[in-house]
Design an enzyme around this catalytic site. Structure first.
Site, PDB file in Angstrom:
ATOM      1  N   HIS A 202       0.649  -1.281  -0.061  1.00 12.01           N
ATOM      2  CA  HIS A 202      -0.045   0.003  -0.018  1.00 12.01           C
ATOM      3  C   HIS A 202       1.079   1.266  -0.205  1.00 12.01           C
ATOM      4  O   HIS A 202       0.160   2.299  -0.093  1.00 12.01           O
ATOM      5  CB  HIS A 202      -0.851   0.009   1.246  1.00 12.01           C
TER       6      HIS A 202
HETATM    7  C1  UD1 Z   1      -1.880   5.610   6.076  1.00 12.05           C
HETATM    8  C2  UD1 Z   1      -0.529   5.876   6.690  1.00 12.05           C
HETATM    9  C3  UD1 Z   1       0.644   4.776   6.417  1.00 12.05           C
HETATM   10  C4  UD1 Z   1       0.008   3.579   6.788  1.00 12.05           C
HETATM   11  C5  UD1 Z   1      -1.270   3.494   6.532  1.00 12.05           C
HETATM   12  C6  UD1 Z   1      -1.892   2.155   6.916  1.00 12.05           C
HETATM   13  C7  UD1 Z   1       0.160   8.094   6.427  1.00 12.05           C
HETATM   14  C8  UD1 Z   1       1.012   9.224   5.768  1.00 12.05           C
HETATM   15  N1  UD1 Z   1       0.148   7.196   5.802  1.00 12.05           N
HETATM   16  O1  UD1 Z   1      -1.567   5.289   4.749  1.00 12.05           O
HETATM   17  O2  UD1 Z   1       1.724   5.020   7.110  1.00 12.05           O
HETATM   18  O3  UD1 Z   1       0.997   2.552   6.845  1.00 12.05           O
HETATM   19  O4  UD1 Z   1      -2.275   4.064   6.666  1.00 12.05           O
HETATM   20  O5  UD1 Z   1      -3.064   1.678   6.446  1.00 12.05           O
HETATM   21  O6  UD1 Z   1      -0.580   8.669   7.399  1.00 12.05           O
HETATM   22  N2  UD1 Z   1      -8.678   5.300   1.727  1.00 12.05           N
HETATM   23  C9  UD1 Z   1     -10.111   4.852   1.790  1.00 12.05           C
HETATM   24  N3  UD1 Z   1     -10.906   4.464   2.997  1.00 12.05           N
HETATM   25  C10 UD1 Z   1     -10.330   4.683   4.156  1.00 12.05           C
HETATM   26  C11 UD1 Z   1      -9.000   5.378   4.117  1.00 12.05           C
HETATM   27  C12 UD1 Z   1      -8.327   5.493   3.048  1.00 12.05           C
HETATM   28  O7  UD1 Z   1     -10.854   4.761   0.632  1.00 12.05           O
HETATM   29  O8  UD1 Z   1     -10.808   4.371   5.109  1.00 12.05           O
HETATM   30  C13 UD1 Z   1      -8.233   5.810   0.586  1.00 12.05           C
HETATM   31  C14 UD1 Z   1      -8.442   7.122   0.123  1.00 12.05           C
HETATM   32  O9  UD1 Z   1      -8.516   7.049  -1.231  1.00 12.05           O
HETATM   33  C15 UD1 Z   1      -7.284   7.653   0.692  1.00 12.05           C
HETATM   34  C16 UD1 Z   1      -6.302   6.779   0.469  1.00 12.05           C
HETATM   35  O10 UD1 Z   1      -6.959   5.665   0.908  1.00 12.05           O
HETATM   36  O11 UD1 Z   1      -6.929   8.975  -0.408  1.00 12.05           O
HETATM   37  C17 UD1 Z   1      -5.071   6.772   1.140  1.00 12.05           C
HETATM   38  O12 UD1 Z   1      -5.390   6.710   2.515  1.00 12.05           O
HETATM   39  P1  UD1 Z   1      -4.347   7.791   3.625  1.00 12.05           P
HETATM   40  O13 UD1 Z   1      -5.002   7.728   5.158  1.00 12.05           O
HETATM   41  O14 UD1 Z   1      -3.871   9.188   3.048  1.00 12.05           O
HETATM   42  O15 UD1 Z   1      -3.071   7.027   3.643  1.00 12.05           O
HETATM   43  P2  UD1 Z   1      -2.920   5.325   3.711  1.00 12.05           P
HETATM   44  O16 UD1 Z   1      -2.444   4.993   2.253  1.00 12.05           O
HETATM   45  O17 UD1 Z   1      -4.065   4.772   4.443  1.00 12.05           O
END
Ligand code: UD1
Length: 386
Positions: A202
């Site tokens: 991821h």
């Molecule tokens: C975040 C953390 C990462 C961690 C990961 C665990 C940061 C910078 N990154 O990354 O260190 O390893 O969580 O999972 O804080 N999204 C959904 N549903 C959700 C959450 C996210 O659809 O419930 C999608 C959205 O399109 C979003 C993307 O995932 O833009 C990324 O989510 P984000 O929280 O920005 O970072 P992660 O990649 O989850």
């Protein structure tokens, strides 16, 4: 108060929350920033881990790093002012962790960082910036491995702020193991115990560029000899959908709950991952883990555990069968403090009659700086070259 935001945070705080719940003299307020918000990335974990629903949710959702960080800060500040907690605990290295530490620190509240001192020394990782900033603010640096102490001391953290407590994420695994063992997620997916590769990927470095397509192509190749199962993080799912691939033979699943996922880990031949927590969990369980990254902030999983760094090189996925043959007989790691009792060591600090005061700690930081300054004076300040 504990502030969590994303999936791996919940497992790090759950045993601390459970410990506080048993002590009448302590009260716990759980705040969820809402960085992760899908039920499959959030609610299911609170249910399974028995933490109960968060007391407050900030609904920050997704956004750029700046937007997400700023939203957490704006929305947490009034809550902190209203509740005036004695300690604010922040776990891990995600944006919610750093944002919460910043707000609490600026309000002169005591900050405890659970999983302090990990360093990949790779500032292109957003998590590395989050780690460095959080540790520079926290008053209580709860560490889970010896290299964390070395890293923190090298950055000038006062010795008295560092407390070796062990790994609270492993506490959760130990507590949940009976339920994990009862679950038979693999069988319900038609998988044979010890005969599949479990994959999680991821991180932006892998998903947000050409490497993801190459990784999937290599996995498709591998799937011809070993079943490949891949519960897909929403970030990765969006990228895979955009690639519009034909069927690859790789079994893509929706994100799983904690029990279901750990049940799959326990019965897997091996893991391929870029996650941090999974490097630790597989080491504890004795399952071979191949990490598709150039570095790890958890080197102890390589030196004492079951982790092998493949590099950020998807072509190396094809080497997994050979590497596995060389690694027959790997054993669960025995790492001090990864024993199911880390949260009780955090609680022992929280229960001290007098918590370290920010004033004393600031003085300690200052005297450290003066020591450095003194050393510079002794050796002599560097002279200009011209
Ligand atoms: C975040 C953390 C990462 C961690 C990961 C665990 C940061 C910078 N990154 O990354 O260190 O390893 O969580 O999972 O804080 N999204 C959904 N549903 C959700 C959450 C996210 O659809 O419930 C999608 C959205 O399109 C979003 C993307 O995932 O833009 C990324 O989510 P984000 O929280 O920005 O970072 P992660 O990649 O989850």
């Amino acid at each position: 108060m504990s502030v969590v935001g994303t999936r791996p945070n919940y497992m790090k705080i759950a045993p601390i929350a459970a410990g506080i719940a048993k002590r009448e003299e302590l009260e716990h307020v759980l705040v969820h920033t809402g960085q992760h918000y899908d039920d499959s990335m959030s609610r299911v974990f609170f249910e399974q881990l028995g933490v109960g629903a968060p007391d407050h949710t900030l609904d920050v959702g997704s956004g750029t790093h700046a937007v997400q960080t700023a939203r957490v800060m704006e929305r947490l500040e009034p809550l902190l002012l209203a509740l005036a907690p004695d300690v604010v605990l922040v776990p891990g290295d995600v944006n919610s962790t750093m944002a919460s530490a910043l707000v609490a620190g600026k309000l002169d509240m005591r900050v405890g960082h659970v999983e302090a001192g990990l360093r990949s020394f790779d500032r292109t990782m957003p998590e590395e910036i989050n780690r460095v900033v959080t540790d520079s603010i926290a008053d209580m640096l709860f560490i889970h491995s010896p290299e964390a102490r070395t890293n923190l001391l090298a950055e000038g953290a006062p010795e008295e702020t560092i407390v070796a407590v062990g790994n609270t994420m492993i506490d959760t695994l130990v507590a949940m193991l009976p339920r994990v063992e009862e679950a038979s997620t693999g069988a319900s997916l038609g998988l044979t115990k010890g005969d599949y590769l479990l994959v999680t990927l991821h991180r932006p470095a892998l998903t947000d560029g050409p490497l993801l397509a190459e990784a999937l192509a290599r996995l498709a190749e591998l799937a011809r000899e070993l079943p490949v199962v891949f519960p897909v993080h929403p970030r990765t799912r969006a990228r895979i959908d955009a690639l519009d691939l034909a069927a690859t033979g790789v079994r893509l699943l929706d994100p799983l709950g904690y029990i279901e996922f750990m049940s799959l880990v326990r019965s897997a031949t091996a893991l391929l991952t870029d996650s941090g927590g999974i490097q630790e969990e597989t080491s504890f369980l004795g399952i071979p883990c191949f990490t598709l990254r150039d570095n790890t902030e958890r080197p102890i999983t390589v030196t004492a555990g079951t982790n092998v760094l493949l590099g950020l090189e998807p072509r190396r996925i094809s080497e997994i069968p050979d590497l596995l043959a060389q690694r027959a007989g790997v054993r669960p790691a025995s790492i001090p403090g990864w024993d199911g009792a880390a949260a009780s060591r955090v609680l022992a600090v929280l229960e001290l009659d007098e918590l370290p005061s920010r004033v004393a700690l600031t003085a300690a930081r200052r005297s450290d700086e003066q020591r450095v300054d003194g050393a510079v004076r002794e050796v002599g300040r560097p002279q200009p070259l011209v």
